[in-house]
Design an enzyme around this catalytic site. Structure first.
Site, PDB file in Angstrom:
ATOM      1  N   ASP A 196       0.838  -1.199   0.000  1.00  0.00           N
ATOM      2  CA  ASP A 196       0.000   0.000   0.000  1.00  0.00           C
ATOM      3  C   ASP A 196       0.872   1.249   0.000  1.00  0.00           C
ATOM      4  O   ASP A 196       2.089   1.167   0.122  1.00  0.00           O
ATOM      5  CB  ASP A 196      -0.946   0.001   1.205  1.00  0.00           C
ATOM      6  N   ASN A 234      -7.723  -0.455  14.080  1.00  0.00           N
ATOM      7  CA  ASN A 234      -9.112  -0.566  13.622  1.00  0.00           C
ATOM      8  C   ASN A 234      -9.342  -1.828  12.791  1.00  0.00           C
ATOM      9  O   ASN A 234     -10.402  -2.002  12.183  1.00  0.00           O
ATOM     10  CB  ASN A 234      -9.510   0.667  12.817  1.00  0.00           C
ATOM     11  N   HIS A 278      -7.616  -2.814  10.082  1.00  0.00           N
ATOM     12  CA  HIS A 278      -7.345  -2.764   8.640  1.00  0.00           C
ATOM     13  C   HIS A 278      -6.162  -3.649   8.251  1.00  0.00           C
ATOM     14  O   HIS A 278      -5.301  -3.954   9.060  1.00  0.00           O
ATOM     15  CB  HIS A 278      -7.151  -1.319   8.153  1.00  0.00           C
ATOM     16  N   GLU A 285      -9.708  -0.572   4.666  1.00  0.00           N
ATOM     17  CA  GLU A 285     -10.257   0.020   5.885  1.00  0.00           C
ATOM     18  C   GLU A 285     -11.574  -0.658   6.270  1.00  0.00           C
ATOM     19  O   GLU A 285     -12.155  -1.408   5.473  1.00  0.00           O
ATOM     20  CB  GLU A 285     -10.487   1.514   5.655  1.00  0.00           C
TER      21      GLU A 285
END
Length: 246
Positions: free
Chosen positions: A67, A136, A138, A143
């Site tokens: 990413d 979170n 991810h 996401e």
């Protein structure tokens, strides 16, 4: 999911590094995907040492970037590709021709997605993908809410990711979008290794392992992977351990 819980970060890193080394020893021309970030830092140090000790040869391997922050490139400190070159590619002697990464400075990010998808398609699939987990949940910049059917795509970043991401930069930056491999690439990989350490990751690890498989917790998708490995230290696994003890 094959779960390995080790005492501390160094042991966790050693275990993950050995799994990567074994993969490349078995298939020297493997297609590999590594993340940036703090968690894999020690793994990269160990892999570089293994190269110097002639225990592993990456010269025939191909690397795909996981990413990147939209708008950042190799020369930008804090970018994923800058980190990978600094911590692994350069010290391990990896040639530029072996590395395929998103150029997140390009105006046409969709074309960048197609470029990386084509690289993976030429090889069939990733042989091994190494992943960190966000607080979170991810994976890469997949996401909360990301489609499990996605390949490479541009992602609007969750507020948690944007806030946590500031630690990689000396000055405050606007981090609103990222470009990332998709969940489908992860599921299609022959082997997926998820690493996590420290108490801050305990909630996310618990949900990834014990929670339902839902796209609001992207890491939970690894429960569906036929050859996924969770390699964690005691602190990151504490909440799971506590739930199993009750």
């Amino acid at each position: 999911m094959n779960i390995v819980v080790l005492n501390h970060y160094e042991e966790m890193s050693q275990k993950a590094a050995e799994q990567i080394i074994q993969t490349v020893q078995a298939k020297p021309d493997a297609l590999l995907c590594f993340p940036g970030g703090d968690t894999p830092r020690e793994i990269f140090r160990l892999l570089v040492q293994a190269v110097k000790d002639n225990r592993v040869d990456f010269s025939k391997s191909t690397f795909v970037g996981l990413d990147e922050w939209a708008g950042l490139g190799r020369e930008d400190e804090g970018s994923c590709i800058h980190f990978l070159y600094e911590q692994f590619y350069n010290p391990a002697g990896i040639q530029d021709s072996q590395v395929h990464a998103f150029n997140a400075k390009e105006k046409d990010l969709q074309a960048e997605c197609e470029k990386i998808d084509a690289v993976i398609k030429r090889h069939g699939s990733l042989d091994l993908i190494l992943l960190g987990i966000g607080v979170n949940g991810h994976l890469g910049f997949n996401e909360p809410g990301a489609s499990f059917e996605s390949y490479s795509h541009v992602s609007d970043l969750d507020a948690v990711t944007s806030t946590v991401g500031q630690k990689y930069f000396k000055e405050q930056r606007v981090l609103s979008q990222g470009i990332t491999l998709g969940i489908k690439h992860i599921l299609n990989a022959k082997s997926a290794i998820l690493i996590a350490n420290g108490p801050k990751k305990a909630d996310a690890v618990f949900e990834a392992v014990k929670g339902p498989v839902v796209n609001t917790m992207p890491a939970s998708v690894l429960q569906l992977h036929p050859n996924s490995h969770l390699i964690v230290d005691l602190e990151a696994y504490a909440k799971v351990e506590k739930s199993e003890a009750n």
